[in-house]
Design an enzyme around this catalytic site. Structure first.
Site, PDB file in Angstrom:
ATOM      1  N   GLU A 186     -12.687   2.980   2.357  1.00  0.00           N
ATOM      2  CA  GLU A 186     -11.987   3.208   3.625  1.00  0.00           C
ATOM      3  C   GLU A 186     -12.291   4.628   4.103  1.00  0.00           C
ATOM      4  O   GLU A 186     -12.088   5.593   3.373  1.00  0.00           O
ATOM      5  CB  GLU A 186     -10.482   3.030   3.437  1.00  0.00           C
ATOM      6  CG  GLU A 186      -9.687   3.171   4.734  1.00  0.00           C
ATOM      7  CD  GLU A 186      -8.210   2.991   4.512  1.00  0.00           C
ATOM      8  OE1 GLU A 186      -7.586   2.211   5.253  1.00  0.00           O
ATOM      9  OE2 GLU A 186      -7.656   3.639   3.594  1.00  0.00           O
ATOM     10  N   GLU A 235       0.841  -1.195   0.000  1.00  0.00           N
ATOM     11  CA  GLU A 235       0.000   0.000   0.000  1.00  0.00           C
ATOM     12  C   GLU A 235       0.875   1.243   0.000  1.00  0.00           C
ATOM     13  O   GLU A 235       1.774   1.382   0.829  1.00  0.00           O
ATOM     14  CB  GLU A 235      -0.937   0.027   1.209  1.00  0.00           C
ATOM     15  CG  GLU A 235      -1.847   1.248   1.188  1.00  0.00           C
ATOM     16  CD  GLU A 235      -2.874   1.271   2.294  1.00  0.00           C
ATOM     17  OE1 GLU A 235      -3.761   2.142   2.263  1.00  0.00           O
ATOM     18  OE2 GLU A 235      -2.802   0.407   3.199  1.00  0.00           O
TER      19      GLU A 235
END
Length: 293
Positions: free
Chosen positions: A247, A153
């Site tokens: 998210e 990520e």
């Protein structure tokens, strides 16, 4: 280009629902994820000491939901450290987390697997980078034995000094040299570090393995300034079929430690269900529109 993207699993991060991973919290998160129409629940493993893996796996299977797991490390267990003891603790955390992901039934283990989450006081050292490559190469080989992928990520400069752009992540993945190490793009972080939301998607191409959708302020999708239309078109351009997970963080739902690491000081929303239903429709509409291009 016309691309059918309806096969993308659409996920939601558990912190939209709950601030920990105790059995009752996971049961609630699973029920809400199912009720709001998502395909996948992402569970952060920062609170894994409280996670009943078997109970969570059973709840996910009963609900027919997929699962992905994510985490970053800690400064006293950081594989980008120069200190061998600190690196060893970080590697153990990663291996334990990979095992938990597998036991939950997941194949995607992603996040800032290469460093602690927090602002570093200096650039990454050559020794630290060599440690990252060596540890993640071993972790990737273990993951491959079980048909699993690792996601790098890409996080902003205030949360890591290892990987801040898609180009950084591709270079690191090349150095690790394992085919199951994929790139994880996050629109919140891209907004800070990238020139736009399109070029990085094209650069990553078929090495994209996971996507986080989040607004520039981490609130309701569409209430900020991010160009999601162009981003979803770029995903269509490369034929991306992997998970797209919403998210969002608010001080209304707090996981101690992680909330502080991510500087979640503001209450951007208080009704997780309304937020999630809006996000599910927002993502679904853009995938549908993109399919008809």
């Amino acid at each position: 280009m016309t691309t059918d993207t309806t096969s993308n699993p659409i996920g939601v991060h558990a912190l939209v629902w709950v601030g920990d991973t105790r059995p009752s919290s996971i049961e609630y998160a699973v029920a809400k994820t199912k009720a709001t129409g998502f395909d996948l629940l992402e569970i952060s493993l920062h609170d894994s000491a409280n996670l009943d893996v078997a109970a969570a796996r059973d709840a996910l299977r009963e609900a027919g939901l997929g699962v992905a797991c994510s985490r970053g490390l800690a400064f006293d267990a950081d594989v980008s450290s120069d200190d061998p003891a600190v690196v060893e603790r970080g590697e153990k955390l990663l291996n334990d987390s990979l095992a938990a992901t597998r036991a939950l039934g997941g194949t995607h283990f992603t996040g800032a697997l290469y460093s602690a989450l927090g602002k570093y006081g200096r650039p990454l050292t050559e020794t630290g980078r060599r440690n990252v490559v060596a540890v993640l190469r071993r972790l990737a080989r273990e993951a491959a034995r079980h048909g699993m992928t690792l996601g790098l990520e890409i996080c902003n400069r205030y949360e890591t000094n290892v990987v801040n752009t898609a180009h950084d992540a591709l270079v690191l993945a090349d150095d690790i040299g394992e085919d199951n190490v994929l790139i994880h793009l996050d629109t919140y972080h891209m907004n800070i570090e990238e020139d736009d939301l399109v070029r990085p998607v094209h650069e990553v191409g078929d090495r994209l393995g996971y996507v986080h959708i989040g607004e520039n302020h981490r609130g309701y999708l569409g209430s900020g300034h991010l160009d999601f239309t162009s981003f979803f078109h770029a995903l269509g351009d490369i034929g991306y079929r992997g998970p797209i997970t919403f998210e969002s963080f608010s001080s209304a739902v707090v996981m101690e430690g992680l909330s502080n690491d991510l500087a979640i000081w503001r209450n951007l929303w208080s009704d997780g269900e309304d937020l999630a239903r809006h996000a599910r429709a927002f993502i679904g509409d853009r995938l549908h529109t993109n399919r008809s291009r």
